[in-house]
Scaffold this motif. Structure first.
Motif, PDB file in Angstrom:
ATOM      1  N   ASP A 163       0.825  -1.219   0.000  1.00  0.00           N
ATOM      2  CA  ASP A 163       0.000   0.000   0.000  1.00  0.00           C
ATOM      3  C   ASP A 163       0.855   1.262   0.000  1.00  0.00           C
ATOM      4  N   ILE A 164       1.853   1.318   0.865  1.00  0.00           N
ATOM      5  CA  ILE A 164       2.684   2.522   0.949  1.00  0.00           C
ATOM      6  C   ILE A 164       3.584   2.624  -0.283  1.00  0.00           C
ATOM      7  N   ASP A 165       4.050   1.497  -0.783  1.00  0.00           N
ATOM      8  CA  ASP A 165       4.832   1.511  -2.019  1.00  0.00           C
ATOM      9  C   ASP A 165       3.993   2.077  -3.165  1.00  0.00           C
ATOM     10  N   GLY A 166       2.766   1.596  -3.296  1.00  0.00           N
ATOM     11  CA  GLY A 166       1.882   2.078  -4.362  1.00  0.00           C
ATOM     12  C   GLY A 166       1.550   3.551  -4.236  1.00  0.00           C
ATOM     13  N   TRP A 167       1.296   3.984  -3.007  1.00  0.00           N
ATOM     14  CA  TRP A 167       0.990   5.396  -2.765  1.00  0.00           C
ATOM     15  C   TRP A 167       2.189   6.268  -3.127  1.00  0.00           C
ATOM     16  N   ALA A 168       3.369   5.900  -2.652  1.00  0.00           N
ATOM     17  CA  ALA A 168       4.567   6.703  -2.908  1.00  0.00           C
ATOM     18  C   ALA A 168       4.905   6.733  -4.400  1.00  0.00           C
ATOM     19  N   THR A 169       4.773   5.594  -5.063  1.00  0.00           N
ATOM     20  CA  THR A 169       5.076   5.513  -6.489  1.00  0.00           C
ATOM     21  C   THR A 169       4.123   6.379  -7.309  1.00  0.00           C
ATOM     22  N   GLY A 170       2.867   6.433  -6.892  1.00  0.00           N
ATOM     23  CA  GLY A 170       1.859   7.163  -7.651  1.00  0.00           C
ATOM     24  C   GLY A 170       1.644   8.599  -7.214  1.00  0.00           C
ATOM     25  N   THR A 171       2.447   9.086  -6.284  1.00  0.00           N
ATOM     26  CA  THR A 171       2.243  10.427  -5.743  1.00  0.00           C
ATOM     27  C   THR A 171       3.444  11.315  -6.050  1.00  0.00           C
ATOM     28  N   ASP A 172       3.196  12.419  -6.731  1.00  0.00           N
ATOM     29  CA  ASP A 172       4.261  13.386  -6.982  1.00  0.00           C
ATOM     30  C   ASP A 172       4.690  14.011  -5.663  1.00  0.00           C
ATOM     31  N   GLY A 173       5.975  14.244  -5.517  1.00  0.00           N
ATOM     32  CA  GLY A 173       6.486  14.910  -4.322  1.00  0.00           C
ATOM     33  C   GLY A 173       6.794  13.981  -3.174  1.00  0.00           C
ATOM     34  N   VAL A 174       6.700  12.663  -3.423  1.00  0.00           N
ATOM     35  CA  VAL A 174       6.962  11.667  -2.379  1.00  0.00           C
ATOM     36  C   VAL A 174       7.843  10.569  -2.967  1.00  0.00           C
TER      37      VAL A 174
END
Length: 81
Positions: free
Chosen positions: A50-61
């Motif tokens: 979940d956190i990998d997916g969020w970070a990968t798909g979020t600009d600025g992270v």
């Protein structure tokens, strides 16, 4: 944990299940400054993807590292913008 970065803040979400680790991590990272590193400590094994997916798909992270330590999962996320 890597010695390549300094942790700015630690977010303890042990006991929380999907999607709360990501929701709380997003809220915490929004309050940090650029280049700060957030350590997220979770007990939900799903937080790894979940956190990998969020970070990968979020600009600025950027996800710097993930560590599995028994039943505890540690995620190191840097605010890049």
């Amino acid at each position: 944990m890597s010695d390549e970065f300094d942790i700015t803040e630690t977010l303890d979400v042990k006991g929380a299940s999907c999607p709360m680790p990501v929701v709380k991590a997003k809220s915490a990272i929004d309050d940090l400054d650029e280049d700060d590193v957030l350590e997220v400590v979770a007990t939900d094994s799903g937080s790894m993807s979940d956190i990998d997916g969020w970070a990968t798909g979020t600009d600025g992270v950027e996800l710097l590292e993930q560590v599995e330590d028994g039943d505890v999962y540690k995620h190191y996320v840097q605010k890049t913008a």
